[in-house]
Scaffold this motif. Structure first.
Motif, PDB file in Angstrom:
ATOM      1  N   ASP A  52      -0.808   2.991   1.296  1.00  0.00           N
ATOM      2  CA  ASP A  52      -1.914   3.931   1.409  1.00  0.00           C
ATOM      3  C   ASP A  52      -1.464   5.193   0.693  1.00  0.00           C
ATOM      4  O   ASP A  52      -0.478   5.819   1.086  1.00  0.00           O
ATOM      5  CB  ASP A  52      -2.226   4.244   2.875  1.00  0.00           C
ATOM      6  CG  ASP A  52      -2.661   2.996   3.630  1.00  0.00           C
ATOM      7  OD1 ASP A  52      -3.485   2.253   3.086  1.00  0.00           O
ATOM      8  OD2 ASP A  52      -2.166   2.779   4.756  1.00  0.00           O
ATOM      9  N   ILE A  53      -2.178   5.579  -0.367  1.00  0.00           N
ATOM     10  CA  ILE A  53      -1.759   6.665  -1.244  1.00  0.00           C
ATOM     11  C   ILE A  53      -2.842   7.732  -1.293  1.00  0.00           C
ATOM     12  O   ILE A  53      -4.007   7.429  -1.544  1.00  0.00           O
ATOM     13  CB  ILE A  53      -1.491   6.143  -2.674  1.00  0.00           C
ATOM     14  CG1 ILE A  53      -0.501   4.986  -2.644  1.00  0.00           C
ATOM     15  CG2 ILE A  53      -1.011   7.268  -3.578  1.00  0.00           C
ATOM     16  CD1 ILE A  53      -0.512   4.133  -3.881  1.00  0.00           C
ATOM     17  N   ASP A  54      -2.438   8.983  -1.079  1.00  0.00           N
ATOM     18  CA  ASP A  54      -3.337  10.128  -1.234  1.00  0.00           C
ATOM     19  C   ASP A  54      -2.703  11.034  -2.275  1.00  0.00           C
ATOM     20  O   ASP A  54      -1.722  11.717  -2.001  1.00  0.00           O
ATOM     21  CB  ASP A  54      -3.499  10.859   0.097  1.00  0.00           C
ATOM     22  CG  ASP A  54      -4.408  12.072  -0.001  1.00  0.00           C
ATOM     23  OD1 ASP A  54      -4.968  12.303  -1.081  1.00  0.00           O
ATOM     24  OD2 ASP A  54      -4.550  12.781   1.008  1.00  0.00           O
ATOM     25  N   ASN A  55      -3.257  11.031  -3.484  1.00  0.00           N
ATOM     26  CA  ASN A  55      -2.646  11.832  -4.546  1.00  0.00           C
ATOM     27  C   ASN A  55      -3.320  13.191  -4.727  1.00  0.00           C
ATOM     28  O   ASN A  55      -3.199  13.822  -5.766  1.00  0.00           O
ATOM     29  CB  ASN A  55      -2.612  11.068  -5.874  1.00  0.00           C
ATOM     30  CG  ASN A  55      -3.971  10.832  -6.470  1.00  0.00           C
ATOM     31  OD1 ASN A  55      -4.979  11.208  -5.900  1.00  0.00           O
ATOM     32  ND2 ASN A  55      -4.006  10.191  -7.626  1.00  0.00           N
ATOM     33  N   GLY A  56      -4.016  13.632  -3.705  1.00  0.00           N
ATOM     34  CA  GLY A  56      -4.639  14.948  -3.768  1.00  0.00           C
ATOM     35  C   GLY A  56      -6.112  14.885  -4.104  1.00  0.00           C
ATOM     36  O   GLY A  56      -6.928  15.497  -3.442  1.00  0.00           O
ATOM     37  N   SER A  57      -6.469  14.141  -5.119  1.00  0.00           N
ATOM     38  CA  SER A  57      -7.872  14.049  -5.508  1.00  0.00           C
ATOM     39  C   SER A  57      -8.513  12.744  -5.041  1.00  0.00           C
ATOM     40  O   SER A  57      -9.716  12.682  -4.838  1.00  0.00           O
ATOM     41  CB  SER A  57      -8.014  14.170  -7.023  1.00  0.00           C
ATOM     42  OG  SER A  57      -7.325  13.119  -7.658  1.00  0.00           O
ATOM     43  N   THR A  58      -7.724  11.706  -4.878  1.00  0.00           N
ATOM     44  CA  THR A  58      -8.253  10.384  -4.541  1.00  0.00           C
ATOM     45  C   THR A  58      -7.355   9.711  -3.517  1.00  0.00           C
ATOM     46  O   THR A  58      -6.144   9.899  -3.530  1.00  0.00           O
ATOM     47  CB  THR A  58      -8.309   9.496  -5.804  1.00  0.00           C
ATOM     48  OG1 THR A  58      -8.907  10.231  -6.868  1.00  0.00           O
ATOM     49  CG2 THR A  58      -9.108   8.248  -5.566  1.00  0.00           C
ATOM     50  N   GLU A  59      -7.963   8.916  -2.649  1.00  0.00           N
ATOM     51  CA  GLU A  59      -7.197   8.112  -1.698  1.00  0.00           C
ATOM     52  C   GLU A  59      -7.316   6.647  -2.100  1.00  0.00           C
ATOM     53  O   GLU A  59      -8.405   6.155  -2.355  1.00  0.00           O
ATOM     54  CB  GLU A  59      -7.707   8.322  -0.275  1.00  0.00           C
ATOM     55  CG  GLU A  59      -7.436   9.705   0.248  1.00  0.00           C
ATOM     56  CD  GLU A  59      -7.900   9.885   1.678  1.00  0.00           C
ATOM     57  OE1 GLU A  59      -8.130   8.867   2.369  1.00  0.00           O
ATOM     58  OE2 GLU A  59      -8.037  11.043   2.092  1.00  0.00           O
ATOM     59  N   TRP A  60      -6.187   5.972  -2.151  1.00  0.00           N
ATOM     60  CA  TRP A  60      -6.120   4.578  -2.572  1.00  0.00           C
ATOM     61  C   TRP A  60      -5.510   3.741  -1.467  1.00  0.00           C
ATOM     62  O   TRP A  60      -4.643   4.197  -0.739  1.00  0.00           O
ATOM     63  CB  TRP A  60      -5.224   4.430  -3.799  1.00  0.00           C
ATOM     64  CG  TRP A  60      -5.572   5.268  -4.970  1.00  0.00           C
ATOM     65  CD1 TRP A  60      -5.339   6.597  -5.127  1.00  0.00           C
ATOM     66  CD2 TRP A  60      -6.197   4.844  -6.162  1.00  0.00           C
ATOM     67  NE1 TRP A  60      -5.777   7.014  -6.346  1.00  0.00           N
ATOM     68  CE2 TRP A  60      -6.305   5.954  -7.010  1.00  0.00           C
ATOM     69  CE3 TRP A  60      -6.662   3.620  -6.604  1.00  0.00           C
ATOM     70  CZ2 TRP A  60      -6.866   5.877  -8.260  1.00  0.00           C
ATOM     71  CZ3 TRP A  60      -7.221   3.544  -7.864  1.00  0.00           C
ATOM     72  CH2 TRP A  60      -7.325   4.663  -8.678  1.00  0.00           C
ATOM     73  N   GLU A  61      -5.915   2.490  -1.389  1.00  0.00           N
ATOM     74  CA  GLU A  61      -5.255   1.490  -0.558  1.00  0.00           C
ATOM     75  C   GLU A  61      -5.000   0.305  -1.473  1.00  0.00           C
ATOM     76  O   GLU A  61      -5.947  -0.335  -1.947  1.00  0.00           O
ATOM     77  CB  GLU A  61      -6.143   1.086   0.619  1.00  0.00           C
ATOM     78  CG  GLU A  61      -5.453   0.171   1.596  1.00  0.00           C
ATOM     79  CD  GLU A  61      -6.350  -0.173   2.764  1.00  0.00           C
ATOM     80  OE1 GLU A  61      -6.436  -1.371   3.084  1.00  0.00           O
ATOM     81  OE2 GLU A  61      -6.960   0.746   3.330  1.00  0.00           O
ATOM     82  N   VAL A  62      -3.730   0.043  -1.764  1.00  0.00           N
ATOM     83  CA  VAL A  62      -3.386  -0.976  -2.754  1.00  0.00           C
ATOM     84  C   VAL A  62      -2.371  -1.968  -2.190  1.00  0.00           C
ATOM     85  O   VAL A  62      -1.604  -1.646  -1.282  1.00  0.00           O
ATOM     86  CB  VAL A  62      -2.824  -0.345  -4.051  1.00  0.00           C
ATOM     87  CG1 VAL A  62      -3.847   0.542  -4.712  1.00  0.00           C
ATOM     88  CG2 VAL A  62      -1.559   0.424  -3.796  1.00  0.00           C
ATOM     89  N   ILE A  63      -2.395  -3.147  -2.774  1.00  0.00           N
ATOM     90  CA  ILE A  63      -1.399  -4.177  -2.496  1.00  0.00           C
ATOM     91  C   ILE A  63      -0.500  -4.261  -3.727  1.00  0.00           C
ATOM     92  O   ILE A  63      -0.983  -4.392  -4.856  1.00  0.00           O
ATOM     93  CB  ILE A  63      -2.059  -5.559  -2.246  1.00  0.00           C
ATOM     94  CG1 ILE A  63      -3.126  -5.464  -1.151  1.00  0.00           C
ATOM     95  CG2 ILE A  63      -1.011  -6.608  -1.926  1.00  0.00           C
ATOM     96  CD1 ILE A  63      -2.621  -5.126   0.212  1.00  0.00           C
ATOM     97  N   VAL A  64       0.796  -4.175  -3.522  1.00  0.00           N
ATOM     98  CA  VAL A  64       1.754  -4.225  -4.627  1.00  0.00           C
ATOM     99  C   VAL A  64       1.768  -5.645  -5.179  1.00  0.00           C
ATOM    100  O   VAL A  64       2.053  -6.601  -4.458  1.00  0.00           O
ATOM    101  CB  VAL A  64       3.165  -3.807  -4.160  1.00  0.00           C
ATOM    102  CG1 VAL A  64       4.158  -3.921  -5.296  1.00  0.00           C
ATOM    103  CG2 VAL A  64       3.142  -2.404  -3.595  1.00  0.00           C
ATOM    104  N   ALA A  65       1.469  -5.784  -6.459  1.00  0.00           N
ATOM    105  CA  ALA A  65       1.460  -7.099  -7.099  1.00  0.00           C
ATOM    106  C   ALA A  65       2.779  -7.371  -7.824  1.00  0.00           C
ATOM    107  O   ALA A  65       3.250  -8.503  -7.877  1.00  0.00           O
ATOM    108  CB  ALA A  65       0.305  -7.202  -8.087  1.00  0.00           C
ATOM    109  N   ASP A  66       3.371  -6.325  -8.379  1.00  0.00           N
ATOM    110  CA  ASP A  66       4.622  -6.458  -9.130  1.00  0.00           C
ATOM    111  C   ASP A  66       5.369  -5.136  -9.049  1.00  0.00           C
ATOM    112  O   ASP A  66       4.775  -4.102  -8.747  1.00  0.00           O
ATOM    113  CB  ASP A  66       4.314  -6.813 -10.591  1.00  0.00           C
ATOM    114  CG  ASP A  66       5.510  -7.433 -11.304  1.00  0.00           C
ATOM    115  OD1 ASP A  66       6.543  -7.664 -10.638  1.00  0.00           O
ATOM    116  OD2 ASP A  66       5.403  -7.688 -12.510  1.00  0.00           O
ATOM    117  N   VAL A  67       6.648  -5.160  -9.316  1.00  0.00           N
ATOM    118  CA  VAL A  67       7.441  -3.933  -9.279  1.00  0.00           C
ATOM    119  C   VAL A  67       7.945  -3.607 -10.680  1.00  0.00           C
ATOM    120  O   VAL A  67       8.157  -4.503 -11.496  1.00  0.00           O
ATOM    121  CB  VAL A  67       8.635  -4.039  -8.303  1.00  0.00           C
ATOM    122  CG1 VAL A  67       8.152  -4.099  -6.883  1.00  0.00           C
ATOM    123  CG2 VAL A  67       9.515  -5.212  -8.631  1.00  0.00           C
ATOM    124  N   ALA A  68       8.101  -2.303 -10.936  1.00  0.00           N
ATOM    125  CA  ALA A  68       8.620  -1.850 -12.223  1.00  0.00           C
ATOM    126  C   ALA A  68       9.357  -0.539 -12.015  1.00  0.00           C
ATOM    127  O   ALA A  68       8.932   0.304 -11.222  1.00  0.00           O
ATOM    128  CB  ALA A  68       7.490  -1.661 -13.220  1.00  0.00           C
TER     129      ALA A  68
END
Length: 125
Positions: A52-68
């Motif tokens: 769950d990510i809040d970058n200040g302007s937008t809130e996201w809920e994501v599933i990690v598909a791959d790492v980098a």
């Protein structure tokens, strides 16, 4: 690629934040949660984790598909995660609401006149 990477590096590589420092600060302040838990920047993230990510302007809920660990192009960054349907719907409704919201000061140039002040008070802004 490795099977786990630091969450602050991943957020930067997936282009949720402009700099890694901004990503680290967001994790430290609790604006990023891993599987519902508050975490530290050095915590490892792997495929299948929910962020769950809040970058200040937008809130996201994501599933990690791959790492980098390295930041690539935007098209590569989009392959690192899948946004949940609830998150997409929430972002669309907030974007729709922003269309109709007008900043009251956008109409005014400089200090408001007595007439402008009365209009502002009348509209309740």
């Amino acid at each position: 690629m490795t099977d786990s990477v630091r969450v602050d590096k991943w957020l930067w590589a997936a282009r949720f934040f402009k700099t890694r420092t901004m990503a680290t600060d967001a994790v430290d302040s609790g604006k990023v949660r891993l599987n519902g838990e508050r975490i530290k920047p050095a915590r490892g993230v792997k495929a299948g984790d929910r962020l769950d990510i809040d970058n200040g302007s937008t809130e996201w809920e994501v599933i990690v598909a791959d790492v980098a660990e390295k930041r690539g192009s935007a098209t590569v960054a989009q392959t690192l995660y899948q946004e949940t349907e609830e998150s997409v719907a929430r972002r669309e409704t907030t974007a729709e609401q922003r269309k109709y919201f007008r900043e009251p000061s956008a109409m005014l140039k400089g200090r408001p006149t007595k007439r402008d002040r009365r209009l502002i008070d009348k509209t309740g802004s």
